[in-house]
Motif scaffolding. Structure first.
Motif, PDB file in Angstrom:
ATOM      1  N   PRO A 191     -12.945  -1.240  21.719  1.00 49.45           N
ATOM      2  CA  PRO A 191     -13.961  -0.172  21.676  1.00 49.45           C
ATOM      3  C   PRO A 191     -13.441   1.156  22.204  1.00 49.45           C
ATOM      4  N   GLU A 192     -14.093   2.231  21.712  1.00 48.58           N
ATOM      5  CA  GLU A 192     -13.712   3.571  22.200  1.00 48.58           C
ATOM      6  C   GLU A 192     -14.725   4.016  23.241  1.00 48.58           C
ATOM      7  N   PHE A 193     -14.245   4.835  24.180  1.00 48.72           N
ATOM      8  CA  PHE A 193     -15.135   5.385  25.201  1.00 48.72           C
ATOM      9  C   PHE A 193     -14.970   6.897  25.255  1.00 48.72           C
ATOM     10  N   LEU A 194     -14.894   7.513  24.073  1.00 51.82           N
ATOM     11  CA  LEU A 194     -14.610   8.957  24.011  1.00 51.82           C
ATOM     12  C   LEU A 194     -15.894   9.768  24.115  1.00 51.82           C
ATOM     13  N   ARG A 195     -15.865  10.774  24.986  1.00 45.66           N
ATOM     14  CA  ARG A 195     -16.997  11.699  25.024  1.00 45.66           C
ATOM     15  C   ARG A 195     -16.705  12.852  24.092  1.00 45.66           C
ATOM     16  N   GLU A 196     -17.683  13.221  23.276  1.00 46.56           N
ATOM     17  CA  GLU A 196     -17.488  14.387  22.428  1.00 46.56           C
ATOM     18  C   GLU A 196     -17.228  15.594  23.310  1.00 46.56           C
ATOM     19  N   GLY A 197     -16.342  16.457  22.857  1.00 45.78           N
ATOM     20  CA  GLY A 197     -16.024  17.656  23.626  1.00 45.78           C
ATOM     21  C   GLY A 197     -14.904  17.415  24.632  1.00 45.78           C
TER      22      GLY A 197
ATOM     23  N   ILE B 182     -18.966  -5.258  26.034  1.00 45.56           N
ATOM     24  CA  ILE B 182     -18.631  -4.253  27.062  1.00 45.56           C
ATOM     25  C   ILE B 182     -19.031  -2.853  26.596  1.00 45.56           C
ATOM     26  N   LYS B 183     -18.748  -2.568  25.339  1.00 48.61           N
ATOM     27  CA  LYS B 183     -19.062  -1.235  24.819  1.00 48.61           C
ATOM     28  C   LYS B 183     -20.566  -0.939  24.914  1.00 48.61           C
ATOM     29  N   TYR B 184     -21.383  -1.884  24.461  1.00 49.61           N
ATOM     30  CA  TYR B 184     -22.835  -1.671  24.490  1.00 49.61           C
ATOM     31  C   TYR B 184     -23.360  -1.643  25.925  1.00 49.61           C
TER      32      TYR B 184
ATOM     33  N   LYS C 156     -21.194  10.324  38.959  1.00 48.85           N
ATOM     34  CA  LYS C 156     -21.262  10.792  37.574  1.00 48.85           C
ATOM     35  C   LYS C 156     -22.524  10.300  36.855  1.00 48.85           C
ATOM     36  N   PHE C 157     -22.901  11.049  35.820  1.00 45.04           N
ATOM     37  CA  PHE C 157     -24.071  10.694  34.991  1.00 45.04           C
ATOM     38  C   PHE C 157     -25.352  10.626  35.807  1.00 45.04           C
ATOM     39  N   LEU C 158     -25.452  11.523  36.763  1.00 46.96           N
ATOM     40  CA  LEU C 158     -26.676  11.643  37.555  1.00 46.96           C
ATOM     41  C   LEU C 158     -27.211  13.069  37.465  1.00 46.96           C
ATOM     42  N   HIS C 159     -26.956  13.745  36.350  1.00 47.64           N
ATOM     43  CA  HIS C 159     -27.532  15.077  36.172  1.00 47.64           C
ATOM     44  C   HIS C 159     -28.845  14.946  35.422  1.00 47.64           C
ATOM     45  N   ALA C 160     -29.913  15.372  36.082  1.00 44.14           N
ATOM     46  CA  ALA C 160     -31.217  15.327  35.412  1.00 44.14           C
ATOM     47  C   ALA C 160     -31.241  16.383  34.313  1.00 44.14           C
TER      48      ALA C 160
ATOM     49  N   TYR D  18     -31.150  12.069  27.203  1.00 43.28           N
ATOM     50  CA  TYR D  18     -29.856  11.943  26.506  1.00 43.28           C
ATOM     51  C   TYR D  18     -30.053  11.957  24.994  1.00 43.28           C
ATOM     52  N   GLY D  19     -29.021  12.448  24.303  1.00 47.27           N
ATOM     53  CA  GLY D  19     -29.015  12.393  22.838  1.00 47.27           C
ATOM     54  C   GLY D  19     -27.625  12.007  22.391  1.00 47.27           C
ATOM     55  N   GLY D  20     -27.258  12.413  21.167  1.00 44.49           N
ATOM     56  CA  GLY D  20     -25.890  12.204  20.715  1.00 44.49           C
ATOM     57  C   GLY D  20     -25.723  11.049  19.759  1.00 44.49           C
ATOM     58  N   SER D  21     -24.479  10.812  19.411  1.00 46.79           N
ATOM     59  CA  SER D  21     -24.183   9.835  18.366  1.00 46.79           C
ATOM     60  C   SER D  21     -24.130   8.417  18.911  1.00 46.79           C
ATOM     61  N   CYS D  22     -24.110   8.247  20.231  1.00 45.91           N
ATOM     62  CA  CYS D  22     -23.881   6.902  20.772  1.00 45.91           C
ATOM     63  C   CYS D  22     -25.065   6.317  21.535  1.00 45.91           C
ATOM     64  N   PHE D  23     -25.482   6.986  22.602  1.00 44.35           N
ATOM     65  CA  PHE D  23     -26.487   6.357  23.473  1.00 44.35           C
ATOM     66  C   PHE D  23     -27.760   5.936  22.717  1.00 44.35           C
TER      67      PHE D  23
ATOM     68  N   THR E 250     -27.237  21.834  20.431  1.00 44.40           N
ATOM     69  CA  THR E 250     -26.489  20.578  20.328  1.00 44.40           C
ATOM     70  C   THR E 250     -26.859  19.652  21.489  1.00 44.40           C
ATOM     71  N   PHE E 251     -26.584  18.364  21.352  1.00 42.89           N
ATOM     72  CA  PHE E 251     -27.049  17.411  22.388  1.00 42.89           C
ATOM     73  C   PHE E 251     -26.300  17.591  23.697  1.00 42.89           C
ATOM     74  N   LYS E 252     -25.153  18.267  23.633  1.00 40.79           N
ATOM     75  CA  LYS E 252     -24.407  18.636  24.829  1.00 40.79           C
ATOM     76  C   LYS E 252     -23.433  19.743  24.436  1.00 40.79           C
ATOM     77  N   PRO E 253     -22.789  20.412  25.391  1.00 39.44           N
ATOM     78  CA  PRO E 253     -21.900  21.515  25.022  1.00 39.44           C
ATOM     79  C   PRO E 253     -20.598  21.025  24.384  1.00 39.44           C
TER      80      PRO E 253
ATOM     81  N   LEU F 263     -33.638  23.718  31.502  1.00 36.56           N
ATOM     82  CA  LEU F 263     -33.714  22.252  31.435  1.00 36.56           C
ATOM     83  C   LEU F 263     -32.411  21.586  31.866  1.00 36.56           C
ATOM     84  N   ARG F 264     -31.394  22.390  32.236  1.00 38.53           N
ATOM     85  CA  ARG F 264     -30.112  21.819  32.687  1.00 38.53           C
ATOM     86  C   ARG F 264     -29.766  22.250  34.110  1.00 38.53           C
ATOM     87  N   ASN F 265     -30.690  22.931  34.762  1.00 37.57           N
ATOM     88  CA  ASN F 265     -30.460  23.366  36.154  1.00 37.57           C
ATOM     89  C   ASN F 265     -29.148  24.113  36.334  1.00 37.57           C
TER      90      ASN F 265
HETATM   91  C1  UDX Z   1     -21.007   8.817  25.184  1.00 35.47           C
HETATM   92  C2  UDX Z   1     -20.176   8.042  26.196  1.00 35.47           C
HETATM   93  O1  UDX Z   1     -19.987   8.828  27.375  1.00 35.47           O
HETATM   94  C3  UDX Z   1     -18.850   7.628  25.603  1.00 35.47           C
HETATM   95  O2  UDX Z   1     -18.113   6.844  26.507  1.00 35.47           O
HETATM   96  C4  UDX Z   1     -19.145   6.822  24.330  1.00 35.47           C
HETATM   97  O3  UDX Z   1     -18.004   6.353  23.740  1.00 35.47           O
HETATM   98  C5  UDX Z   1     -19.964   7.657  23.363  1.00 35.47           C
HETATM   99  O4  UDX Z   1     -21.163   8.075  24.005  1.00 35.47           O
HETATM  100  P1  UDX Z   1     -21.121  11.323  24.280  1.00 35.47           P
HETATM  101  O5  UDX Z   1     -22.292  10.863  23.485  1.00 35.47           O
HETATM  102  O6  UDX Z   1     -20.089  12.132  23.609  1.00 35.47           O
HETATM  103  O7  UDX Z   1     -20.366  10.069  24.923  1.00 35.47           O
HETATM  104  O8  UDX Z   1     -21.670  12.226  25.472  1.00 35.47           O
HETATM  105  P2  UDX Z   1     -21.956  12.076  27.032  1.00 35.47           P
HETATM  106  O9  UDX Z   1     -21.171  13.097  27.743  1.00 35.47           O
HETATM  107  O10 UDX Z   1     -21.834  10.692  27.499  1.00 35.47           O
HETATM  108  O11 UDX Z   1     -23.490  12.546  27.081  1.00 35.47           O
HETATM  109  C6  UDX Z   1     -24.511  11.840  26.379  1.00 35.47           C
HETATM  110  C7  UDX Z   1     -25.865  12.444  26.620  1.00 35.47           C
HETATM  111  O12 UDX Z   1     -26.278  12.234  27.969  1.00 35.47           O
HETATM  112  C8  UDX Z   1     -25.928  13.955  26.404  1.00 35.47           C
HETATM  113  O13 UDX Z   1     -27.137  14.263  25.750  1.00 35.47           O
HETATM  114  C9  UDX Z   1     -25.895  14.531  27.798  1.00 35.47           C
HETATM  115  O14 UDX Z   1     -26.516  15.791  27.897  1.00 35.47           O
HETATM  116  C10 UDX Z   1     -26.663  13.468  28.554  1.00 35.47           C
HETATM  117  N1  UDX Z   1     -26.330  13.413  29.989  1.00 35.47           N
HETATM  118  C11 UDX Z   1     -25.093  13.007  30.392  1.00 35.47           C
HETATM  119  C12 UDX Z   1     -27.293  13.750  30.942  1.00 35.47           C
HETATM  120  O15 UDX Z   1     -28.431  14.125  30.594  1.00 35.47           O
HETATM  121  N2  UDX Z   1     -26.975  13.642  32.265  1.00 35.47           N
HETATM  122  C13 UDX Z   1     -25.759  13.238  32.696  1.00 35.47           C
HETATM  123  O16 UDX Z   1     -25.569  13.148  33.926  1.00 35.47           O
HETATM  124  C14 UDX Z   1     -24.779  12.908  31.729  1.00 35.47           C
END
Ligand code: UDX
Length: 436
Positions: free
Chosen positions: A150-156, A206-208, A251-255, A259-264, A324-327, A414-416
């Motif tokens: 599996p890949e764990f790549l974050r876009e950007g 593991i990926k899921y 990490k990943f504790l920013h309110a 979340y959006g994007g192609s994965c979550f 976009t769902f993130k920068p 909305l991103r403080n």
């Molecule tokens: C994610 C996983 O991080 C990556 O490992 C997996 O392979 C694909 O999915 P990605 O979707 O590119 O990557 O973005 P990520 O940086 O994880 O952010 C996902 C979403 O969560 C975004 O909408 C982002 O704004 C949001 N987010 C992330 C928060 O709201 N708070 C955080 O603290 C972190």
């Protein structure tokens, strides 16, 4: 080593270019002729920082090439990666495996040498077994193994994530598969990136599990943010305070707006379906999906409130900064901005928007939203400025200019990314997330 990457989308292209940069000979394959034609011209079909230069350098060095022919591309490859899309299937949220299985079939029919077939696409538990069955069914005389990686790549940040991963997960059932994968990742092995060898099913899960856990972490802090607003606490401090505990991690504790994007969104839904199929409900993930969905519209209502409530908001104008769902991406998939724009439209609010990369993909998703050429044109005449995505370009807006251009000095962040004290001192009515 020769590597074939079937699927030249986001994951395939980044992975292929990085493998080539490590010195492997890589062929990226895609059925989409227009995509391959663009790549031949050096034009990237997606926006990812640093990818164009990486591709150009490796094409020039003769290590990276592109083709639409799977049979030609996989010839001589010791590792054949499947990196095609697994979108949510319409209707039931299951991962759609049509493309993965179609590739497996074609690989089986075209295999010209011994090879390891590696699923990099995010696939539900058991998919590797089916890929193996399909290839075996083709009657290929060549030795093959099916491996999950599996890949764990974050876009950007995908290139950095690929080259300096927290870990590499390899699910293999035999030594042939493990041996080839060790060769594939040898450059990273030397880099001391940890490699976890496990079974194929564990690797698939593991990926899921990783994505669902991260989505849970975000959703947890988002609910804490709501509570902070009610009790007069500051979510940034709460986040810092719990994140300093090594067991929790910072990490990943920013309110934020959800979340959006192609994965979550897609992967949490697919995990729920797997759990249902195996009669082993994952209620925490169920709650996460529901809470996150409703949060996006709630953020739209927050803007309506900042405009004075449903009656006063009608006919007013909101300027959305960031779509976009993130920068650092142009990806609009499941972006909170979509629900926010629709909620505002439903409330009779006029919406203008600006995003550095996402407007082309955003426009068809929000046809009534006027796209502006820059942040300040979007803000002109607005009754509220809304930071939806934390692009760097919005972190140091000229606040005096914002006040002059806007009809009212109201900001919903909305991103403080601004401080409540500074914004109040600058004369703004400032609303953020989890900070009273
Ligand atoms: C994610 C996983 O991080 C990556 O490992 C997996 O392979 C694909 O999915 P990605 O979707 O590119 O990557 O973005 P990520 O940086 O994880 O952010 C996902 C979403 O969560 C975004 O909408 C982002 O704004 C949001 N987010 C992330 C928060 O709201 N708070 C955080 O603290 C972190």
């Amino acid at each position: 080593m020769k590597i074939a990457m079937v699927g030249s989308g986001y994951v395939g292209l980044v992975s292929g270019a990085c493998f080539a940069d490590f010195g492997h000979e890589v062929v990226c394959i895609d059925k989409d002729e227009s995509k391959i034609a663009l790549l031949h011209k050096g034009i990237m079909p997606i926006y990812e920082p640093g990818l164009d230069a990486l591709v150009e350098n490796n094409v020039k060095a003769g290590r990276l090439s592109f083709t639409t022919s799977l049979a030609d591309g996989i010839k001589g490859a010791s590792a054949i990666f499947i990196a095609v899309g697994t979108p949510s299937r319409r209707g039931d949220g299951h991962a759609d495996l049509t493309y993965v299985y179609a590739v497996a079939r074609e690989v089986g029919e075209s295999l010209a040498n011994d090879a390891v077939i590696v699923t990099k696409s995010t696939v539900p538990v058991g998919t590797g077994d089916e890929v193996e069955r399909i290839i075996a069914e083709s009657g290929t005389p060549h030795r093959f193994a099916v491996v999950s990686n599996p890949e764990f790549l974050r876009e950007g940040a995908a290139i950095g994530d690929f080259k300096r991963p927290d870990r590499i997960v390899i699910g293999a059932e035999d030594e042939f598969g493990r041996g080839i994968m060790r060769e594939v990742y040898r450059p990273l092995f030397l880099n001391e990136s940890p490699i976890l060898f496990t079974s194929r099913r564990s690797s698939e899960l593991i990926k899921y599990a990783a994505n669902a856990f991260l989505a849970t972490k975000i959703t947890f802090i988002n609910e804490m943010a709501d509570l902070c607003e009610k009790v007069g606490a500051d979510v940034q401090d709460v986040s810092r305070g719990i994140g300093m505990d090594g067991r929790i991690g910072s990490k990943f504790l920013h309110a934020g707006p959800g979340y959006g994007g192609s994965c979550f969104p897609k992967d949490t839904l697919a995990l729920l379906k797997t759990a249902e199929d195996y009669d082993s409900p994952t209620r925490i993930v169920e709650a996460v999906v529901k809470v996150n969905d409703s949060r996006k519209r709630a953020m739209g209502r927050r803007v309506v409130d900042a405009l004075g409530g449903p009656d006063a908001a009608r006919g007013k104008k909101a300027a959305l900064l960031g779509l976009t769902f993130k920068p650092n991406t142009d990806d609009m998939r499941d972006s909170p901005s979509i629900a926010i724009a629709l909620t505002l439209k439903d409330a009779g609010v006029d919406v203008t928007a600006y995003d550095p990369e996402g407007m082309d993909l955003a426009a068809p998703l929000m046809p009534d939203v006027v796209m502006a050429d820059d942040p300040y044109s979007a803000i002109e005449g607005a009754d509220a400025v809304v930071i939806v995505t934390e692009w760097d370009a919005f972190r140091a807006l000229d606040l005096e200019r914002v006040k002059e251009l806007a009809k009212a000095p109201v900001m919903v962040d909305l991103r403080n990314i601004y401080s409540p004290q500074d914004m109040r001192a600058a004369g703004f009515t400032y609303v953020s997330v989890g900070r009273s």
